[in-house]
Design a protein around this motif. Structure first.
Motif, PDB file in Angstrom:
ATOM      1  N   UNK A 138       0.853  -1.179   0.000  1.00 35.09           N
ATOM      2  CA  UNK A 138       0.000   0.000   0.000  1.00 35.09           C
ATOM      3  C   UNK A 138       0.892   1.233   0.000  1.00 35.09           C
ATOM      4  N   UNK A 191       0.836   3.799   1.865  1.00 34.73           N
ATOM      5  CA  UNK A 191       1.308   4.252   3.184  1.00 34.73           C
ATOM      6  C   UNK A 191       2.425   3.349   3.702  1.00 34.73           C
ATOM      7  N   UNK A 232       4.669   1.944   1.699  1.00 37.09           N
ATOM      8  CA  UNK A 232       5.851   2.365   0.947  1.00 37.09           C
ATOM      9  C   UNK A 232       6.463   3.613   1.581  1.00 37.09           C
ATOM     10  N   UNK A 281       6.035   4.774   4.558  1.00 33.86           N
ATOM     11  CA  UNK A 281       6.554   4.485   5.899  1.00 33.86           C
ATOM     12  C   UNK A 281       7.933   3.836   5.809  1.00 33.86           C
ATOM     13  N   UNK A 282       8.050   2.840   4.907  1.00 38.14           N
ATOM     14  CA  UNK A 282       9.341   2.152   4.772  1.00 38.14           C
ATOM     15  C   UNK A 282      10.426   3.148   4.380  1.00 38.14           C
ATOM     16  N   UNK A 320       1.276   4.833  17.407  1.00 36.48           N
ATOM     17  CA  UNK A 320       1.380   5.313  16.020  1.00 36.48           C
ATOM     18  C   UNK A 320       1.380   4.166  15.015  1.00 36.48           C
ATOM     19  N   UNK A 321       1.545   2.934  15.483  1.00 32.42           N
ATOM     20  CA  UNK A 321       1.682   1.823  14.533  1.00 32.42           C
ATOM     21  C   UNK A 321       0.394   1.021  14.378  1.00 32.42           C
ATOM     22  N   UNK A 334      -2.078   1.068  12.484  1.00 30.74           N
ATOM     23  CA  UNK A 334      -2.559   0.741  11.139  1.00 30.74           C
ATOM     24  C   UNK A 334      -1.654  -0.242  10.383  1.00 30.74           C
ATOM     25  N   UNK A 335      -0.567  -0.672  10.990  1.00 29.30           N
ATOM     26  CA  UNK A 335       0.398  -1.475  10.240  1.00 29.30           C
ATOM     27  C   UNK A 335       0.396  -2.928  10.700  1.00 29.30           C
TER      28      UNK A 335
END
Lengths: 198, 245
Positions: free
Chosen positions: A4, A6, A8, A10-11, A175-176, A178-179
């Motif tokens: 997704x 987000x 990409x 984020x990475x 903060x994480x 959604x992952x």
């Protein structure tokens, strides 16, 4: 498995932060290695492979570890450092090493063991680069093996273990959510909840 | 990466990257001092005649590396393997072979740095990423993600300064090195993660995540001179290897 947008970004963002840390770490490394020698300064090696375990532990997708390490290494290239191209090559080797650790377990296991393994394998693959490019093969065997040992231990602790501590602390801040890391955790908790509910 | 207006700056970035990496890979298998030196010298000549370098620029940029050059040479010469002893004192053991190896590795490092400088001093970052899309078939999703991430580098630097000042103004001092590390790392990472989420949503809203067949404002192509650069640099290096081996 498609990435997704987000994930990409984020990475990339996490790798960029790691890359900035690498740059700072390099300036620390030069005076220390001048005093105690490159073999002894090898204990600082682990930080340079921390990007892979951090990103792979959060995103949990094939290729995450490799992309993270290469991007973090490329930060040096993007900021215009002279070591840019050489750093990119090192990053590719270390990235392959880190990725192998997660691939062995078919991208199913993300715990302290695989994270430390990824740090250790990154050290091994980094040493292959050192043998090819930096002529480490010309050193005596004892020096070579000691350096490799120090790098592996450093990679496991400063790479793998520290990555887990940092990411777990980040997970607590929320903060994480959604992952993949928190999604899997929630799934596990749900499953346990149903079992106890029966 | 800042660009000058030289011939080398007009070469397709992917093509340039590929040629330089190939030369570096060739350097890894060369164990001869003379050939390694010549390949490094070739990079210097390219920089001076095609890359728009001036002598003073070259000296300013490469000077710090002569220190590292001596360091690498010394480490290899004093701790490397070898039979023909020249000089021995305490644990230092300098031999004919180790001096040779030391020079090779030191020149190789210098060549890596010079080819790297040749790339970064003549390549525009945006054009490079665009060329990764067009020539290396990098998915635009990744390419734009990468560009967005790189844009954040100066932002992180100013954020770090802000953190330092915030600590100072509140009189926060931490003796424990470990806690100090976390007091900087955690806010940096959480801010970074929040920012990345917002950027990703904004990029999705503007359609930057969509399919591969999109149009581009800037496109890069491979022309004859790009191929010519790749072929001629490789040809010169290979001829050097054959003649001076």
């Amino acid at each position: 498995m498609t990435w997704k947008m987000k994930e990409i970004v984020l990475a990339v963002v996490l790798s960029v932060i790691c890359g900035v840390i690498y740059l700072g770490w390099s300036t620390l490394w030069i005076p220390i290695s001048a005093v105690i020698g490159p073999v002894g300064a090898g204990f600082m090696f682990g930080i340079w492979v921390i990007a892979s375990p951090i990103v792979a532990y959060i995103i949990r997708k094939p290729g995450a570890a490799f992309v993270a390490e290469v991007t973090a290494a490329a930060v040096e290239l993007f900021t215009g450092s002279h070591f840019g191209l050489a750093a990119l090559l090192v990053g590719i080797f270390q990235g392959i090493g880190s990725e192998t650790a997660f691939a062995i377990f078919r991208y199913k296991r993300y715990n302290l063991f695989t994270l430390m393994l990824s740090g250790a394998l990154a050290a091994v693959f980094g040493m292959i680069y050192n043998l090819l490019a930096k002529g480490f093969g010309y050193y005596s065997t004892e020096v070579l093996l000691t350096t490799l040992g120090i790098h592996i231990i450093s990679g496991m602790i400063l790479g793998g273990w520290l990555a887990k501590v940092v990411v777990d602390t980040l997970a607590k801040t929320g903060v994480l959510e959604q992952y993949a890391i928190m999604k899997e955790k929630r799934k596990k908790e749900d499953a346990n909840g149903h079992v106890s509910g029966l | 990466m800042k660009v000058n207006h030289s011939f080398l700056a007009t070469i397709n970035p992917s093509c340039k990257l590929f040629s330089h990496v190939l030369v570096m890979l060739l350097l890894m298998v060369i164990t001869d001092v003379k050939v390694t030196f010549l390949i490094w010298f070739l990079a210097v000549l390219i920089g001076l005649f095609l890359g728009g370098w001036t002598i003073s620029y070259l000296l300013k940029r490469l000077c710090p590396f002569f220190g590292i050059f001596i360091l690498i040479f010394w480490m290899m010469a004093a701790f490397g393997k070898g039979q023909e002893t020249i000089w021995q004192w305490a644990w230092f053991h300098v031999t004919q072979e180790s001096i040779n190896h030391g020079l090779t590795i030191a020149f190789r490092m210098l060549a890596f740095v010079t080819y790297g400088l040749l790339f970064t001093s003549t390549t525009d970052l945006t054009v490079f990423i665009m060329s990764l899309i067009h020539q290396c078939k990098l998915s635009p999703k990744w390419a734009y993600g990468l560009l967005a991430g790189i844009r954040l580098i100066p932002l992180f630097q100013s954020e770090l300064n802000q953190l330092k000042m915030a600590h100072k103004v509140r009189g926060y001092k931490e003796k424990n090195g470990w806690k100090m590390f976390l007091s900087y790392a955690v806010p940096m990472f959480t801010q970074g993660i929040r920012k990345s989420e917002r950027i990703a949503i904004a990029m999705e809203a503007r359609g930057l995540s969509r399919a591969k067949n999109r149009t581009y404002y800037r496109t890069t192509k491979v022309a004859l001179k790009d191929g010519g650069y790749l072929v001629s640099i490789l040809a010169i290096v290979i001829v050097m290897i054959i003649i001076f081996r």
